[in-house]
Design an enzyme around this catalytic site. Structure first.
Site, PDB file in Angstrom:
ATOM      1  N   LYS A   8       1.034  -0.703   0.689  1.00 28.72           N
ATOM      2  CA  LYS A   8       0.330  -0.541  -0.068  1.00 28.72           C
ATOM      3  C   LYS A   8       0.824   1.005  -0.280  1.00 28.72           C
ATOM      4  CE  LYS A   8      -3.851   2.757   2.719  1.00 28.72           C
ATOM      5  NZ  LYS A   8      -4.130   2.110   3.628  1.00 28.72           N
ATOM      6  N   HIS A  22      -7.210 -30.025 -34.944  1.00 27.52           N
ATOM      7  CA  HIS A  22      -8.552 -29.499 -34.371  1.00 27.52           C
ATOM      8  C   HIS A  22      -9.311 -29.987 -33.263  1.00 27.52           C
ATOM      9  CE1 HIS A  22      -7.531 -26.839 -37.511  1.00 27.52           C
ATOM     10  NE2 HIS A  22      -8.285 -27.862 -38.582  1.00 27.52           N
TER      11      HIS A  22
END
Length: 507
Positions: free
Chosen positions: A140, A269
């Site tokens: 922070k 695929h």
């Protein structure tokens, strides 16, 4: 607020000390003073450097079995005070709080403890309180403080120290703060999921180790993979793995894991275009390729057995993108490595997640992984004619393939070899016709073959078409209100049918 900050005091309290010695040494050379607790303080002093105890600063000992050590205003005040705010500076002077410019801390190994199968009291003790609070406080206040929140950040911090000493830029501090919040959010997600169990009351998933891909499904899309690919594969040859490669690799792994005996599969695929189970890798490869030698071009290959020289010589005759195996003989690798871009992966033993999820609309879908593998004992014969032992073996073989094929899906197989499949069709009849056409185009005789479907037959049209081509046994989930129509047709035409009770749609 000055952009560049000098590190004067460091609070160090870590679980993992490997790789920390170089950092401590360099910080000492730069004149940084150390503040620490317990084992970390002993570690710093063992290196020959002075270190003040947190207890001396707070005037409180470590209490409650070590649960409370750093939770004190003299620690958090030193981290959170804003150097550019006069009121903050006056207060830390009044209460004799030292400025802390660097925090090096990591967290108790909560995930590893859960994975070890430890009991709940042991797991609960691995929920870090002081460490997570230090991380959030330092992150922070990144404007003034550097936070190193895990062992994974030791190396970039060490590199920074070696480059320009114990000074940091705002950009560097903000980057470490970002990494720190990644650590804390991942940690809290793991704790929540432990407590939530199977309830699924909220979706909390966290994955680290971003891997930027060349692009997504298409060149105009960005693509990333988050996770530990290195924990699952060793890439020993070839170009960078792409987004579409990963989709095929995932489908290949899911498919091959259905089989215990030596099996080779070829995927294109995300669907199998060739698959066979045989006594040797070479035989499995040859019969898998025979299933569709055209679609195999540019495909992804996978086997659950060691690839030897004989198999490699045959495999090397076609162009393919990726090959995956548990291992390769040295002379096999010499052959397969002849193509520069060919991706060669060694698969490691790794447990896969039991949950699957995908984003869609404005949310996320989550489901259990489909781990159901039917056994002969679970099959229910619904026709007068019972399947033979060979037909049962082939039906279970085909069912594993159809489970891992795109719906609507039909699979035709015989002798533990994929003859053909019809996948991704809007009509199950179309899927069957596609499979029959492919099988015939590659010279397969469907007499005595079996058919597997990933969903029930609401009408007897598919079994009629398949029966006319010589199919003698059918496996399907059942469950249609018109099941009897298919059962009756099979009875009239001498086709054996079994139902599993489990559908395996895959979209």
């Amino acid at each position: 607020m000055s952009e560049t900050k000098k590190i004067k005091t460091a609070l160090v309290s870590v679980y993992h000390k490997e790789g920390l010695d170089e950092i401590i040494t360099k910080l000492h050379e730069e004149g940084v003073e150390f503040l620490s607790t317990g084992g970390t303080r002993q570690f710093i002093e063992s290196l020959g450097y002075p270190c003040k105890a947190v207890e001396d600063l707070t005037t409180y000992p470590s209490i409650l079995g070590g649960r409370v050590k750093t939770l004190h205003p003299k620690v958090f005040g030193g981290i959170l005070c804003r150097r550019g705010l006069e009121q903050d500076m006056q207060q830390i002077e009044k209460y004799e709080i030292p400025e802390i410019d660097l925090v090096i801390v990591d967290l108790y190994p909560f995930e590893a403890t859960v994975a070890s199968g430890a009991d709940e009291p042991t797991i609960i003790e691995k929920i870090d309180i002081g460490g997570i609070s230090l991380i959030r406080a330092a992150a922070k206040n990144y404007s003034d403080v550097v936070i190193i929140a895990s062992q994974g950040q030791y190396q970039p911090f060490r590199d920074m120290l070696m480059e320009h000493g114990a000074t940091t830029s705002l950009e560097e501090r903000r980057w470490f703060a970002k990494e720190a919040f990644a650590v804390s959010s991942h940690y809290d997600s793991a704790i929540f999921n432990y407590f939530d169990g199977e309830e699924g009351s909220a979706f909390r998933q966290s994955a680290n180790n971003q891997k930027a891909l060349r692009y997504g499904e298409n060149p105009h899309q960005k693509g990333y993979f988050y996770g530990n690919l290195d924990g699952m594969f060793d890439q020993i040859h070839g170009k960078e793995i792409s987004y579409n490669n990963l989709l095929d690799i995932n489908a290949a792994v899911d498919l091959i894991d259905e089989f215990k005996e030596t099996t080779f599969a070829i995927l294109k695929h995300n669907n199998a275009c060739g698959l066979a189970s045989r006594p040797t890798v070479l035989e499995a490869w040859k019969d898998a390729l025979a299933g569709d030698p055209v679609s195999a071009f540019g495909g992804v290959l996978i086997t659950n057995a060691v690839v030897d020289k004989a198999a490699a010589e045959e495999i090397n005759k076609i162009f393919f993108e990726v090959i995956i195996a548990p291992d390769y003989d040295v002379d096999a690798l010499e052959i397969l490595g002849q193509k520069k871009n060919r991706i060669i992966l060694v698969r490691k033993e790794t447990a896969l997640p039991k949950k699957q999820f995908r984003s869609l609309l404005n949310g996320v879908l989550v489901q259990d992984r489909d781990l159901k593998v039917e056994t002969p004992e679970e099959l229910k014969t619904v026709t007068v004619k019972a399947p033979t032992a060979q037909e049962i073996e082939d039906m279970l073989f085909a069912n594993k393939i159809v489970k891992n094929s795109k719906s609507n899906a039909i699979v035709l197989a015989k002798g533990k070899q994929l003859f053909a499949s019809g996948v991704g069709q809007t009509s199950r009849v179309d899927a069957l016709k596609q499979a029959i056409e492919k099988a015939k185009s590659f010279g397969f005789d469907l007499n005595g073959a079996v058919m597997a479907s990933d969903a029930f037959f609401p009408f007897p049209d598919c079994v009629e078409i398949a029966g006319n081509e010589g199919v003698t046994a059918v496996i399907q989930p059942g469950g249609s209100i018109k099941d009897e129509l298919s059962f009756n047709y099979c009875n009239e035409h001498g086709i054996a049918m079994v139902i599993t009770g489990f559908r395996h749609f895959k979209h």
